[in-house]
Design an enzyme around this catalytic site. Sequence first.
Site, short mmCIF file in Angstrom:
data_model
loop_
_atom_site.label_atom_id
_atom_site.label_comp_id
_atom_site.label_asym_id
_atom_site.label_seq_id
_atom_site.Cartn_x
_atom_site.Cartn_y
_atom_site.Cartn_z
N LYS A 386 0.82 -1.22 0.00
CA LYS A 386 0.00 0.00 0.00
C LYS A 386 0.85 1.27 0.00
O LYS A 386 0.33 2.36 -0.24
CB LYS A 386 -0.93 0.00 1.21
CG LYS A 386 -2.09 -0.98 1.09
CD LYS A 386 -3.00 -0.90 2.30
CE LYS A 386 -4.19 -1.87 2.15
NZ LYS A 386 -5.09 -1.81 3.33
N HIS A 411 -1.56 -3.32 -4.85
CA HIS A 411 -0.72 -3.34 -3.63
C HIS A 411 -0.18 -4.75 -3.36
O HIS A 411 0.89 -4.90 -2.76
CB HIS A 411 -1.48 -2.80 -2.42
CG HIS A 411 -2.42 -3.76 -1.75
ND1 HIS A 411 -3.70 -3.98 -2.21
CD2 HIS A 411 -2.26 -4.56 -0.66
CE1 HIS A 411 -4.30 -4.86 -1.42
NE2 HIS A 411 -3.44 -5.24 -0.47
#
Length: 527
Positions: A386, A411
């Site tokens: 992330k 991510h």
Amino acid sequence: MPVKKNFEQDSGALIFADEVGFNRPIKREKPQGWKILIADDEEEIHIVSKMVLSDYKFEGRGLTFLHAYSGEETKKIMKEHEDTAILLLDVVMETDNAGLMVAKAIREELKNKFVRIVLRTGQPGKAPETNVIMEYDINEYKEKTELTTQKLFTTITSALRSYRDLKIIDKNRRALEKIVNSSQKLFEIQPIKKFTSGMLTQLISILQLNEESFYKKASGFAASQFKDKYCILAATGDFSGYVDRFIDEVMPKEIQERLNKAINQKNGFFIEDSYIGYFQTEKGFQNLLYLNGCKNLSELDKDLIRVYCTNVAIAYDNIYLNQEIVDTQKEIIFTLGEVVDTRSKETFNHVRRVAEVSSVLAVKAGMSEEKSELLRLAAPMHDIGKIGIPDSILNKPGPFTKREYTIMKLHTVIGYELLKKSKREIMKAAAIVAQQHHERWDGRGYHQGLKGEDIDILGRITSLADLFDALSHSRVYKDAWDIQRIIDLFKDERGKHLDPNLTDVFLKNIDEFVLINDKYSDDDKMF
């Protein structure tokens, strides 16, 4: 009944058992006599030999007599009594060379190199001494007529000395082999509690190489320092009920005084029936060993203990140094995971909860302690990718557009690419977790679309733990769910989103996972 206590230690939470009564060391049995086998087809020889030697003692031990009347019977008894010290062997029994064949069989078939064979004959012409000495592995050759009382005493004493010395040499050879072999185990990277237990077991095993029964009744314990107290991490014999207890709470004053003496002297020592070992690491951590059953140890036995404990001292240093490295890695991993989650406005302890739930679920599902601990360290990195997702998407309070969702799913790819090049076991496990924690059992997950057991078990466990934590805590886009609503969803997603077997294990132990939520609530930061 005393209250149970808990405290954190590197190998996990230790639960203190209820106090049990202290047993004083068991009184040792009287040493068994030296075994002598009289092999002769004449009953009179048995009677006279036993009568002459009835009061004989060597090093405080008398004689235990065994009797055989043929070559075959002699071999049978020798096979059953491998610890026979002396064999008084007649040459002529059921055949003219029965004794010679027995001697050959004992050395070559039974592989007994220790028993001292005294060949006795009443017919020397049938087995000339020169030929017998050269061709057969015997230790004495006597004519029955020359074995007077005094000469028999001399022969027995000489044979027992030789037997004793050979057994001492062999015992120490085997003990040194054990020390060398056990050193490999000592220097393995392992939690201190497991190391301490193995160390104590190996030491007792080395001492048990001696056949005397008191060695088999040796009792002991090993303890490590926690702040200003010492906790017993491993114990055996009379002390086996005290594992995970503090020394000052359960040990008699006499034992505490001996241990305090070792601490003050910063050195181990033998005293009366006991050996007290003291090991201080370079970082100042202190560890203790207490072993009773040592009163009759020879100087060679004591030297073996000292040699072994030298390795133990070095191994303790290695354990603590490695633990410091592991603790540093843990702190970095959890801090990095927390930074990522804080950026995405996740709760402070999300990574700790996912790590703990993953580790406990792994153990409950049958994973080894080593692998479950590896997962506990790797799981906090599940969302590391992330870090490459824009804030506008990461912290969006409403539903994603199709394009935003596509970016968000990246991510898992970013996290894997960040971690995959490392050769460290933790990072390799973290790469798997980062890549696969959004895969689904039915194959409808991302980013690879893996299905069923094609998804690594580390990914499946972390996926379940992450989902549980996400549902049970508030996010920018949702409120926390109550536990019954979560249970209902998990039942519905069993075999769809979630591994069915892991789901069953999780729901069976749901109370434990709720407690982890309570323990690592969002009221406090991890650090």
